[in-house]
Design an enzyme around this catalytic site. Structure first.
Site, PDB file in Angstrom:
ATOM      1  N   ARG A  51       0.814  -1.343   0.224  1.00 41.58           N
ATOM      2  CA  ARG A  51      -0.199  -0.276  -0.010  1.00 41.58           C
ATOM      3  C   ARG A  51       0.658   1.238  -0.013  1.00 41.58           C
ATOM      4  NH1 ARG A  51      -3.369  -1.237   5.006  1.00 41.58           N
ATOM      5  NH2 ARG A  51      -1.190  -2.051   5.794  1.00 41.58           N
ATOM      6  N   LYS A 182      13.451 -27.924   1.006  1.00 38.18           N
ATOM      7  CA  LYS A 182      14.740 -27.913   1.423  1.00 38.18           C
ATOM      8  C   LYS A 182      15.379 -29.253   1.168  1.00 38.18           C
ATOM      9  CE  LYS A 182      14.065 -26.205   6.467  1.00 38.18           C
ATOM     10  NZ  LYS A 182      15.152 -25.292   6.427  1.00 38.18           N
ATOM     11  N   ASP A 235       0.772 -24.229  14.017  1.00 34.48           N
ATOM     12  CA  ASP A 235       1.900 -23.571  13.441  1.00 34.48           C
ATOM     13  C   ASP A 235       3.066 -24.545  12.811  1.00 34.48           C
ATOM     14  OD1 ASP A 235       2.962 -20.709  12.680  1.00 34.48           O
ATOM     15  OD2 ASP A 235       4.788 -21.339  14.185  1.00 34.48           O
ATOM     16  N   HIS A 240       4.312 -28.326   8.431  1.00 36.40           N
ATOM     17  CA  HIS A 240       5.502 -28.938   8.366  1.00 36.40           C
ATOM     18  C   HIS A 240       5.882 -30.366   8.921  1.00 36.40           C
ATOM     19  CE1 HIS A 240       6.047 -24.551   7.348  1.00 36.40           C
ATOM     20  NE2 HIS A 240       6.138 -24.298   8.484  1.00 36.40           N
TER      21      HIS A 240
HETATM   22  P1  NAP Z   1       4.528  -8.289   7.260  1.00 32.67           P
HETATM   23  O1  NAP Z   1       5.936  -8.026   7.573  1.00 32.67           O
HETATM   24  O2  NAP Z   1       3.366  -7.807   8.043  1.00 32.67           O
HETATM   25  O3  NAP Z   1       4.230  -7.655   5.607  1.00 32.67           O
HETATM   26  C1  NAP Z   1       3.022  -7.378   5.176  1.00 32.67           C
HETATM   27  C2  NAP Z   1       3.100  -6.807   3.594  1.00 32.67           C
HETATM   28  O4  NAP Z   1       1.687  -6.765   3.444  1.00 32.67           O
HETATM   29  C3  NAP Z   1       3.699  -5.291   3.704  1.00 32.67           C
HETATM   30  O5  NAP Z   1       4.521  -5.558   2.578  1.00 32.67           O
HETATM   31  C4  NAP Z   1       2.380  -4.528   3.784  1.00 32.67           C
HETATM   32  O6  NAP Z   1       2.738  -3.415   3.170  1.00 32.67           O
HETATM   33  C5  NAP Z   1       1.517  -5.266   2.813  1.00 32.67           C
HETATM   34  N1  NAP Z   1      -0.041  -5.148   2.929  1.00 32.67           N
HETATM   35  C6  NAP Z   1      -0.670  -5.117   4.247  1.00 32.67           C
HETATM   36  N2  NAP Z   1      -1.889  -4.865   3.820  1.00 32.67           N
HETATM   37  C7  NAP Z   1      -2.091  -4.826   2.407  1.00 32.67           C
HETATM   38  C8  NAP Z   1      -3.110  -4.419   1.722  1.00 32.67           C
HETATM   39  N3  NAP Z   1      -4.558  -4.243   2.142  1.00 32.67           N
HETATM   40  N4  NAP Z   1      -2.939  -4.405   0.429  1.00 32.67           N
HETATM   41  C9  NAP Z   1      -1.767  -4.567  -0.197  1.00 32.67           C
HETATM   42  N5  NAP Z   1      -0.639  -4.673   0.687  1.00 32.67           N
HETATM   43  C10 NAP Z   1      -0.832  -4.830   1.972  1.00 32.67           C
HETATM   44  O7  NAP Z   1       4.259  -9.711   6.971  1.00 32.67           O
HETATM   45  P2  NAP Z   1       5.369 -11.174   6.374  1.00 32.67           P
HETATM   46  O8  NAP Z   1       6.008 -11.450   7.797  1.00 32.67           O
HETATM   47  O9  NAP Z   1       6.093 -10.486   5.416  1.00 32.67           O
HETATM   48  O10 NAP Z   1       4.296 -11.946   6.374  1.00 32.67           O
HETATM   49  C11 NAP Z   1       3.534 -12.232   5.006  1.00 32.67           C
HETATM   50  C12 NAP Z   1       3.022 -13.525   4.679  1.00 32.67           C
HETATM   51  O11 NAP Z   1       4.002 -14.856   4.899  1.00 32.67           O
HETATM   52  C13 NAP Z   1       1.974 -13.957   5.779  1.00 32.67           C
HETATM   53  O12 NAP Z   1       0.939 -14.648   5.239  1.00 32.67           O
HETATM   54  C14 NAP Z   1       2.732 -14.647   6.829  1.00 32.67           C
HETATM   55  O13 NAP Z   1       1.922 -15.603   7.634  1.00 32.67           O
HETATM   56  C15 NAP Z   1       3.619 -15.396   5.945  1.00 32.67           C
HETATM   57  N6  NAP Z   1       4.865 -15.838   6.595  1.00 32.67           N
HETATM   58  C16 NAP Z   1       5.803 -15.071   6.846  1.00 32.67           C
HETATM   59  C17 NAP Z   1       7.037 -15.698   7.520  1.00 32.67           C
HETATM   60  C18 NAP Z   1       8.068 -14.679   7.853  1.00 32.67           C
HETATM   61  O14 NAP Z   1       8.925 -15.440   8.306  1.00 32.67           O
HETATM   62  N7  NAP Z   1       7.919 -13.552   7.933  1.00 32.67           N
HETATM   63  C19 NAP Z   1       7.190 -16.986   7.532  1.00 32.67           C
HETATM   64  C20 NAP Z   1       6.250 -17.961   7.103  1.00 32.67           C
HETATM   65  C21 NAP Z   1       5.096 -17.353   6.464  1.00 32.67           C
HETATM   66  P3  NAP Z   1       1.890  -2.292   3.346  1.00 32.67           P
HETATM   67  O15 NAP Z   1       1.474  -1.959   5.042  1.00 32.67           O
HETATM   68  O16 NAP Z   1       2.533  -0.912   2.917  1.00 32.67           O
HETATM   69  O17 NAP Z   1       0.596  -2.300   2.592  1.00 32.67           O
END
Ligand code: NAP
Length: 483
Positions: A51, A182, A235, A240
């Site tokens: 966004r 992996k 989780d 996994h």
């Molecule tokens: P995050 O750090 O909270 O990032 C969320 C992203 O989504 C940001 O780029 C945010 O940018 C964008 N976003 C939020 N609302 C939005 C909207 N309405 N329209 C468009 N973009 C939007 O989350 P994350 O940790 O990267 O996780 C992302 C996904 O990967 C999730 O499903 C999570 O469960 C999964 N996941 C993450 C990890 C990890 O290690 N982080 C591991 C496994 C799985 P803006 O706020 O600028 O829009």
């Protein structure tokens, strides 16, 4: 040994959530490595969407910072980074709104592979699928990559499958489980199905039990409030550990083909017995080592969510009847270690006097930290002193066995993204698999919630609650040490 890099077709990869944690830590560094590894065709593009309003230059500066933080210094250089950044664009889009979609449509090129990575909160998956379709951005050849968690129970997983199916065929949906990306996990299939050695022994008659361990040293930290709505079963186990169990337990697929492999995994999940309460130990870490306790991290002193779980699982089929699979996973444990250990049974008769020196053959598949496979076998103790037995490891560490190239084993995310571009779904979960895994997990979770069970506490830096040791001891077995 020189690794072969097979280039993929030219692509436009859109990363929704391109400014998020996952994109910065895993997706972009992974793509950079594939780019410098020569696998990404030079005219391929990465289009990040989120966004926040910014131009390409501002986003590229963020990517540069992410690469500097998450790609080791020896694995990056200025020339590579500059060339990679030129492949990157940014578009401001609201997944739930109307802004930005026309811009994205204009940017997409015909005649290249189109892939859309949903690296945003799962609550946005449905909205993204709908808008991609409605705006005519995704066609029948496009692919979507869906992050975890895929639902929190059977009902929500079904609802998500239904909403994605409104706009995409199953062949277009790539549900990611990075454990499947992996190297060792894929090697498990190579070991099983490319060698004649193991498969004849791969059954209850010869295997005493299997242990699957995914241990972490970190706690839930800042993610506590979110984690408290989930827990280790949802989780980690439902996805996994379940996937690892399937790869060990499945019948040989007729071909290394996405549906053939996933059909066999599904049969395993459907054959899982319900797990009675006495075969489950749940835990919560206490404070220690300068860190708060689980309940403090969760911000909920009355929390009954588990940061640790161990369970004994039976597979009700001909191959596995009588061979338990012990699964455990937890946070704030002694070491960060993931492994599968397959313990074979005793030989039927010992011809040696010092039978007490005998130890079981164990095949250990290490997923982390150092990926590799190790088989413990009995040999004669070297030197004089008669016929005494000793156990030695036949060790194959990938980094050593493959030489300098072994150190460059692609990370799970980069491998899986390249599979998406290739259109290969073998290492992604099919919708019915995910639903079957929830159908197994749901009643187990519902039962402990109904009883109001409180998790046992455990000291951080240990191998988990004492009761988990008993789960094994009462069967005359013991957990392998977490190292
Ligand atoms: P995050 O750090 O909270 O990032 C969320 C992203 O989504 C940001 O780029 C945010 O940018 C964008 N976003 C939020 N609302 C939005 C909207 N309405 N329209 C468009 N973009 C939007 O989350 P994350 O940790 O990267 O996780 C992302 C996904 O990967 C999730 O499903 C999570 O469960 C999964 N996941 C993450 C990890 C990890 O290690 N982080 C591991 C496994 C799985 P803006 O706020 O600028 O829009």
């Amino acid at each position: 040994m020189v690794s072969r890099v097979i280039p993929v077709d030219t692509f436009d990869l859109v990363i929704f959530g391109g400014t998020g944690d996952l994109a910065r830590r895993k997706i972009l560094p992974g793509l950079y490595r594939r780019f410098t590894g020569g696998q990404m065709p030079p005219d391929s593009r990465i289009i990040a969407a989120a966004r926040s309003e910014m131009d390409d230059a501002a986003y590229r500066a963020q990517v540069r910072a992410a690469l500097e933080e998450f790609v080791p210094a020896g694995k990056r250089d200025e020339g590579g980074i500059s060339a990679f950044l030129e492949r990157i664009h940014y578009v401001a889009i609201d997944a739930t709104g109307t802004s930005g979609w026309a811009d994205l449509k204009k940017m997409m090129r015909p005649d290249v592979v189109r892939a859309f990575y949903f690296s945003v909160a799962p609550s946005l998956f449905g909205a993204l699928a709908e808008r991609l379709h409605e705006n005519g951005i995704a066609g029948p050849q496009s692919r979507i990559v869906v992050e975890k968690p895929f639902g929190r129970d059977l009902e929500s997983a079904r609802a998500l499958n239904r909403v994605l199916a409104l706009h995409f065929a199953e062949e277009q949906i790539y549900r990611i489980d990075h454990y499947l990306g992996k190297e060792t996990v894929q090697n498990l299939m190579a070991v099983r199905f490319a060698n004649i050695l193991f498969e004849p022994l791969w059954k209850a008659q010869y295997i005493d039990h299997v242990q699957i361990t995914v241990a972490e040293t970190v706690g839930v930290g800042g993610r506590g409030a979110y984690y408290d709505t989930s827990g280790a079963m949802r989780d980690m186990v439902q996805n996994h550990l379940m996937q690892l169990l399937c790869l060990i337990a499945m019948e040989p697929p007729y071909h290394f083909d996405p549906n053939a492999v996933r059909d066999e995994k599904l049969k395993v999940i459907r054959a899982l017995d319900p797990v009675p309460p006495e075969d489950i130990v749940r835990g919560q870490y206490l404070a220690g080592g300068g860190q708060e306790s689980y309940v403090d991290h969760a911000g909920n002193p009355r929390s009954r969510t588990e940061s640790y779980i161990a369970l004994k699982v039976h597979i009700a089929n001909w191959r596995w009847k009588g061979t338990p699979f012990y699964l455990r996973t937890g946070k704030r444990l002694r070491a960060r270690a993931s492994e599968i250990a397959i313990t074979f049974r005793e030989p039927p008769h010992s011809i040696f006097d010092d039978a007490e020196d005998w130890r079981e053959n164990v095949l250990v598949i290490r997923l982390q930290p150092d990926e590799g496979i190790n088989l413990k076998v009995m040999i004669k103790e070297p030197g004089p002193g008669g016929m005494r037995l000793t156990q030695v490891p036949l060790d194959m560490s990938f980094a050593e066995a493959l030489g300098p190239d072994g150190e460059d084993i692609p990370d799970a995310y980069e491998r899986l993204i390249m599979d998406v571009i290739r259109g290969n779904q073998t290492l992604f979960m099919r919708g019915d698999e995910v639903e079957a895994a929830w159908a197994w997990a749901d009643p187990i979770i519902a039962a402990w919630e109904r009883r109001g069970d409180r998790p046992k506490t455990y000291e951080p830096g240990t191998s988990g609650p004492e009761d988990a040791l008993m789960l094994m001891h009462r069967d005359g077995r013991r957990w392998r040490e977490i190292r």
